[in-house]
Design a protein around this motif. Structure first.
Motif, PDB file in Angstrom:
ATOM      1  N   ARG A 144       0.839  -1.214   0.000  1.00  0.00           N
ATOM      2  CA  ARG A 144       0.000   0.000   0.000  1.00  0.00           C
ATOM      3  C   ARG A 144       0.866   1.252   0.000  1.00  0.00           C
ATOM      4  NH1 ARG A 144      -4.591  -1.867   4.231  1.00  0.00           N
ATOM      5  NH2 ARG A 144      -5.901  -2.924   2.728  1.00  0.00           N
ATOM      6  N   ARG A 145       1.904   1.259   0.805  1.00  0.00           N
ATOM      7  CA  ARG A 145       2.799   2.419   0.880  1.00  0.00           C
ATOM      8  C   ARG A 145       3.445   2.671  -0.485  1.00  0.00           C
ATOM      9  NH1 ARG A 145       6.483   0.716   4.350  1.00  0.00           N
ATOM     10  NH2 ARG A 145       4.869   0.611   5.937  1.00  0.00           N
ATOM     11  N   HIS A 146       3.837   1.618  -1.166  1.00  0.00           N
ATOM     12  CA  HIS A 146       4.421   1.742  -2.499  1.00  0.00           C
ATOM     13  C   HIS A 146       3.422   2.411  -3.449  1.00  0.00           C
ATOM     14  CE1 HIS A 146       5.683   0.489  -6.537  1.00  0.00           C
ATOM     15  NE2 HIS A 146       6.904   0.531  -6.042  1.00  0.00           N
ATOM     16  N   ALA A 147       2.170   1.966  -3.407  1.00  0.00           N
ATOM     17  CA  ALA A 147       1.142   2.538  -4.281  1.00  0.00           C
ATOM     18  C   ALA A 147       0.928   4.017  -3.972  1.00  0.00           C
ATOM     19  CB  ALA A 147      -0.164   1.770  -4.128  1.00  0.00           C
ATOM     20  N   VAL A 148       0.840   4.356  -2.699  1.00  0.00           N
ATOM     21  CA  VAL A 148       0.641   5.761  -2.302  1.00  0.00           C
ATOM     22  C   VAL A 148       1.818   6.608  -2.763  1.00  0.00           C
ATOM     23  CG1 VAL A 148       0.510   7.316  -0.309  1.00  0.00           C
ATOM     24  CG2 VAL A 148      -0.897   5.252  -0.384  1.00  0.00           C
ATOM     25  N   ASN A 149       3.032   6.099  -2.582  1.00  0.00           N
ATOM     26  CA  ASN A 149       4.222   6.832  -3.017  1.00  0.00           C
ATOM     27  C   ASN A 149       4.256   7.042  -4.526  1.00  0.00           C
ATOM     28  OD1 ASN A 149       5.117   7.022  -0.392  1.00  0.00           O
ATOM     29  ND2 ASN A 149       6.477   5.252  -0.547  1.00  0.00           N
ATOM     30  N   ARG A 150       3.567   6.175  -5.263  1.00  0.00           N
ATOM     31  CA  ARG A 150       3.519   6.305  -6.728  1.00  0.00           C
ATOM     32  C   ARG A 150       2.312   7.129  -7.180  1.00  0.00           C
ATOM     33  NH1 ARG A 150       7.860   4.615  -5.841  1.00  0.00           N
ATOM     34  NH2 ARG A 150       9.039   3.034  -6.939  1.00  0.00           N
ATOM     35  N   GLY A 151       1.541   7.655  -6.213  1.00  0.00           N
ATOM     36  CA  GLY A 151       0.412   8.520  -6.557  1.00  0.00           C
ATOM     37  C   GLY A 151      -0.890   7.815  -6.851  1.00  0.00           C
ATOM     38  N   VAL A 152      -1.007   6.545  -6.478  1.00  0.00           N
ATOM     39  CA  VAL A 152      -2.253   5.814  -6.695  1.00  0.00           C
ATOM     40  C   VAL A 152      -3.258   6.252  -5.635  1.00  0.00           C
ATOM     41  CG1 VAL A 152      -3.349   3.540  -6.728  1.00  0.00           C
ATOM     42  CG2 VAL A 152      -1.069   3.840  -7.706  1.00  0.00           C
ATOM     43  N   GLU A 153      -4.412   6.712  -6.079  1.00  0.00           N
ATOM     44  CA  GLU A 153      -5.470   7.132  -5.164  1.00  0.00           C
ATOM     45  C   GLU A 153      -6.349   5.921  -4.861  1.00  0.00           C
ATOM     46  OE1 GLU A 153      -7.782  11.224  -5.021  1.00  0.00           O
ATOM     47  OE2 GLU A 153      -8.532   9.931  -6.612  1.00  0.00           O
ATOM     48  N   SER A 154      -6.514   5.602  -3.591  1.00  0.00           N
ATOM     49  CA  SER A 154      -7.244   4.393  -3.199  1.00  0.00           C
ATOM     50  C   SER A 154      -8.736   4.506  -3.522  1.00  0.00           C
ATOM     51  CB  SER A 154      -7.069   4.127  -1.707  1.00  0.00           C
ATOM     52  OG  SER A 154      -7.825   5.055  -0.957  1.00  0.00           O
ATOM     53  N   LEU A 155      -9.381   3.341  -3.574  1.00  0.00           N
ATOM     54  CA  LEU A 155     -10.824   3.304  -3.777  1.00  0.00           C
ATOM     55  C   LEU A 155     -11.535   4.086  -2.685  1.00  0.00           C
ATOM     56  CD1 LEU A 155     -11.412  -0.482  -4.649  1.00  0.00           C
ATOM     57  CD2 LEU A 155     -11.191   1.433  -6.236  1.00  0.00           C
ATOM     58  N   SER A 156     -11.072   3.955  -1.454  1.00  0.00           N
ATOM     59  CA  SER A 156     -11.705   4.638  -0.329  1.00  0.00           C
ATOM     60  C   SER A 156     -11.605   6.151  -0.451  1.00  0.00           C
ATOM     61  CB  SER A 156     -11.088   4.176   0.988  1.00  0.00           C
ATOM     62  OG  SER A 156     -11.341   2.811   1.193  1.00  0.00           O
ATOM     63  N   VAL A 157     -10.454   6.653  -0.860  1.00  0.00           N
ATOM     64  CA  VAL A 157     -10.273   8.105  -1.025  1.00  0.00           C
ATOM     65  C   VAL A 157     -11.193   8.620  -2.128  1.00  0.00           C
ATOM     66  CG1 VAL A 157      -8.638   9.875  -1.779  1.00  0.00           C
ATOM     67  CG2 VAL A 157      -7.939   8.171  -0.090  1.00  0.00           C
ATOM     68  N   GLN A 158     -11.258   7.911  -3.237  1.00  0.00           N
ATOM     69  CA  GLN A 158     -12.148   8.319  -4.326  1.00  0.00           C
ATOM     70  C   GLN A 158     -13.609   8.275  -3.888  1.00  0.00           C
ATOM     71  OE1 GLN A 158     -11.247   6.423  -8.174  1.00  0.00           O
ATOM     72  NE2 GLN A 158      -9.362   5.734  -7.183  1.00  0.00           N
ATOM     73  N   ALA A 159     -13.986   7.218  -3.181  1.00  0.00           N
ATOM     74  CA  ALA A 159     -15.370   7.070  -2.725  1.00  0.00           C
ATOM     75  C   ALA A 159     -15.733   8.164  -1.724  1.00  0.00           C
ATOM     76  CB  ALA A 159     -15.570   5.686  -2.119  1.00  0.00           C
ATOM     77  N   ALA A 160     -14.808   8.500  -0.823  1.00  0.00           N
ATOM     78  CA  ALA A 160     -15.068   9.565   0.154  1.00  0.00           C
ATOM     79  C   ALA A 160     -15.344  10.886  -0.564  1.00  0.00           C
ATOM     80  CB  ALA A 160     -13.884   9.705   1.108  1.00  0.00           C
ATOM     81  N   ARG A 161     -14.562  11.178  -1.579  1.00  0.00           N
ATOM     82  CA  ARG A 161     -14.767  12.409  -2.342  1.00  0.00           C
ATOM     83  C   ARG A 161     -16.142  12.402  -3.010  1.00  0.00           C
ATOM     84  NH1 ARG A 161     -10.449  12.306  -5.144  1.00  0.00           N
ATOM     85  NH2 ARG A 161     -11.312  11.322  -6.999  1.00  0.00           N
ATOM     86  N   ARG A 162     -16.550  11.257  -3.544  1.00  0.00           N
ATOM     87  CA  ARG A 162     -17.844  11.163  -4.214  1.00  0.00           C
ATOM     88  C   ARG A 162     -19.009  11.297  -3.232  1.00  0.00           C
ATOM     89  NH1 ARG A 162     -18.608  10.823  -9.387  1.00  0.00           N
ATOM     90  NH2 ARG A 162     -16.835  10.237 -10.574  1.00  0.00           N
ATOM     91  N   ILE A 163     -18.825  10.865  -1.987  1.00  0.00           N
ATOM     92  CA  ILE A 163     -19.856  11.073  -0.965  1.00  0.00           C
ATOM     93  C   ILE A 163     -20.034  12.566  -0.729  1.00  0.00           C
ATOM     94  CG2 ILE A 163     -20.398  10.821   1.492  1.00  0.00           C
ATOM     95  CD1 ILE A 163     -18.957   8.052   1.327  1.00  0.00           C
ATOM     96  N   VAL A 164     -18.943  13.260  -0.484  1.00  0.00           N
ATOM     97  CA  VAL A 164     -18.986  14.702  -0.190  1.00  0.00           C
ATOM     98  C   VAL A 164     -19.554  15.491  -1.373  1.00  0.00           C
ATOM     99  CG1 VAL A 164     -17.549  16.711   0.348  1.00  0.00           C
ATOM    100  CG2 VAL A 164     -17.177  14.559   1.536  1.00  0.00           C
ATOM    101  N   GLU A 165     -19.274  15.032  -2.592  1.00  0.00           N
ATOM    102  CA  GLU A 165     -19.815  15.680  -3.796  1.00  0.00           C
ATOM    103  C   GLU A 165     -21.306  15.402  -3.992  1.00  0.00           C
ATOM    104  OE1 GLU A 165     -15.688  15.424  -6.439  1.00  0.00           O
ATOM    105  OE2 GLU A 165     -17.318  14.000  -6.829  1.00  0.00           O
ATOM    106  N   GLY A 166     -21.853  14.456  -3.222  1.00  0.00           N
ATOM    107  CA  GLY A 166     -23.268  14.130  -3.338  1.00  0.00           C
ATOM    108  C   GLY A 166     -23.595  13.131  -4.435  1.00  0.00           C
ATOM    109  N   VAL A 167     -22.610  12.368  -4.863  1.00  0.00           N
ATOM    110  CA  VAL A 167     -22.799  11.417  -5.962  1.00  0.00           C
ATOM    111  C   VAL A 167     -23.322  10.076  -5.456  1.00  0.00           C
ATOM    112  CG1 VAL A 167     -21.644  10.213  -7.868  1.00  0.00           C
ATOM    113  CG2 VAL A 167     -21.022  12.568  -7.309  1.00  0.00           C
ATOM    114  N   THR A 168     -22.926   9.681  -4.254  1.00  0.00           N
ATOM    115  CA  THR A 168     -23.371   8.416  -3.677  1.00  0.00           C
ATOM    116  C   THR A 168     -23.461   8.558  -2.160  1.00  0.00           C
ATOM    117  OG1 THR A 168     -23.114   6.010  -3.820  1.00  0.00           O
ATOM    118  CG2 THR A 168     -21.104   7.306  -3.416  1.00  0.00           C
TER     119      THR A 168
END
Length: 117
Positions: free
Chosen positions: A81-105
């Protein structure tokens, strides 16, 4: 890695106060000071479900030599996971959290599909 989440119906989506646990989870995943979250109400347009359509959240991992060495060497999941974060991969959870706040889901949909880590 990808997941399909249901999209809130634009005609009947409502907002409610965020529970403390929801606010903490959203904060942990990059969303600051969330006071309210969307909820699915239901209407004739969405056949009473509160959702109309779907959208994708996805993680794309590029396999480089370091990552391959970690995998074949049996590295802990936290190292991968740390390797992915260091390479700039945005996790499913981070993307989903943003979509909640945007009112999408909704938080309930994210818990059901992505999981509540």
């Amino acid at each position: 890695v990808q997941r399909l989440l249901r999209r809130l119906c634009a005609r009947c989506a409502e907002w409610r106060a965020a529970a403390a646990a929801e606010s903490r989870w959203l904060h942990t995943h990059g969303q600051q000071d969330v006071q309210r979250v969307p909820t699915a109400a239901g209407c004739p347009h969405c056949h009473g479900t509160g959702f109309h359509g779907r959208f994708v959240v996805s993680e794309v991992h590029l396999i480089d030599d370091d990552f391959r060495d970690d995998v074949t060497g049996g590295a802990a999941l936290s190292v991968l996971r740390r390797h992915a974060v260091n390479r700039g991969v945005e996790s499913l959870s981070v993307q989903a959290a943003r979509r909640i706040v945007e009112g999408v889901t909704t938080t309930e949909e994210v818990k059901r599909v992505v999981g509540w880590l």
